[in-house]
Structure formats: structure tokens, C-alpha cells
Design an enzyme around this catalytic site. Sequence first.
Site: not given
Ligand code: ASP
Length: 316
Positions: A78, A178, A196, A206, A229-230
Site C-alpha cells: 500500500s 496508508t 501511500t 486519482r 487511513t482508509g
Molecule cells: N487513504 C488512502 C487513499 O485514499 C488509502 C488508504 O489508506 O487505505 O489513498
Amino acid sequence: MKRRDFLKTSAIGITAPSILMSDDEIKPNMNDPLILSTWEHGLPANDVAWKVLQNGGSAMDAAEAGAKVPEADPTSTSVGFGGLPDEQGNVTLDACVMDSDGNAGSVAFLQNIKHPVSVARKVMEETKHVMLVGEGARQFAVSHGFEEIDLLTDESKMAWEKWKKKRREMMPHETHDTISVLVQDKNGDLTGACTTSGWAYKMHGRVGDSPIIGAGLFVDNEIGCAAATGLGEEVIKTTGSFLVVELMRQGYDPTAACEEALNRVIKKHNGNLDFQIAYIAIRKDGKIGSACIKDGFEYALLQKGKNNLHKIKGTI
Ligand code: ASP
């Protein structure tokens, strides 16, 4: 002023839910640094960041060094080298840093550079800008001596080729985490770094929350710091990390602040969420907090020389 006094002072005149902390909630030794990172890969990140602090490095040196660990690790799919690519097979990276003076640097949609967090720090320290993206960010990195490499590993290429056959949309929580590293040094000063490769198989171009100051990361040295994160799109729309810090300013406990920031997202979706968001936060007095939408999030906390992984229960 002691950190505890600071918080008492800062709460004066604010109509806020609960919060002045009790003595047992405060870090036992106010001069103990602490490092709080997202996910299991935060454990080795914390170890490296801790060593940097022990050797006299700054909080920013520590946060950067910590974030570089998963960036260089091909098994961390990731982040950085070995990160899963976008739908066209390009690994595109997002990262940012913010220090205790409120300085910030960021790169987004950066390709072929192993350590975006270090480029973000260079943007902060050596330009008048906060954010560089894409080809401009790559050129800036190369002109500052960063080596260009292929970030796709055999494994990430194979995963992408397999995905291409079916093209099933992946949610970030399925493959993506992340790495954010929040550091409080022995003086109580706060710093953060975030890195990330973003949402796996995302559209080319993106950019998520992670390079956006206030979304993926925010540091206010008077109040606290937070990182996300997310699903970046939802974090951006609620200015997540800034919101967590502002809620702490209003008197929310760090975990309550993380939960309330999640509530803003949850409410919009009527509780029907097929994605993960998690926040971590450090308040100025050293109290930490975290919350996530779904079970499965974990953070790594290094305090008093001990580095442990903590699993967090989801709020829904
Ligand atoms: N926050 C990150 C993104 O949207 C991905 C993640 O942390 O899962 O790029």
C-alpha cells in the site's frame, strides 16, 4: 507552561463536551517521546523513528525515517516500492509532512520515486510551495538527487495483471493502508508524516487524502495532531484530520474526536458503509486516541521504549 495547565487554559470559555483529563490519563513522564503509527507496518516504522530520536534527531527526522520503512518494503503493498498500481499499471504515490511550526510539504501523483515522504519534506524545506504533483513533482525530486526506479515489483505486477482480467472494483480497505507516523518528541512538540500508493487500481490521476494537509494529516502544535487511513474521498470531503484536531481544541477527548470525525461520514451514508476509515490522534498532553469505522484497524504505539500493536473495534 506544563501541558496539563495548557489544556486547562485552552478549555476556558469553550462550550464543549467533557474532557479535562484526569491525572491518570496523562503520560507518566511528560518528557517521554511517543510515536503513533497506522497499521502493522507502523511497528518497524516506529522502531526506526525511535532510534532517530534516541540519536538526537528531530521529530521531523523521526517521522520521515519511520515513513520511509514501509516505502522501501516491497511486502507493503500500500506504500512506495511494491505498492499496488493504478488501473493502467502505474504506481502513483501520495505523501505529506507537517511540522510543529505549522510548515507543510506534500507530493501527489508522484511516479518512479521510492521515497515520496522525503520529496514532500524537500518541498516543505526548499520551496515556497506546499504541494507539487505529477511530472513537476518527479522533476523536482530528480533535480534534488532522488533516484528514479521502477516501483512495480514482480508481485505487484502479477496482482495487477490478475485484477485486470476481472476488473472488480477494490475498496481501499481490501488492499490499502496508508502509513502515517505521528511523533511527539521529548519537548512535547508534534510532527507527522503520511505516505501511500493510494487506492489499488484507482483511475489514473486519482489522488487521495494522504497528500492533502488537513485531510490525511494535520498538526497543530498547540492542540494535537491527527492522521487518517482508509477511503480518501470521504476523508477529503470531511477534512478529516483537521476536524479531529479542531474537535480536540473544542475539548473532545482524542478518541471521541476521532469518533466524531467518523460520525460525520457515517451519518451521510445512513450507517450503510462498505469502506474503512480510521483516525489516529495525539493530544498535546500526550494522550492518544483512535477510532475506525469497521473492525480490523490497528495502530502501533511506541511509548517508554515499548512498541505494541493495538487492535481497534469498529464504531459500526
Ligand atoms: N487513504 C488512502 C487513499 O485514499 C488509502 C488508504 O489508506 O487505505 O489513498
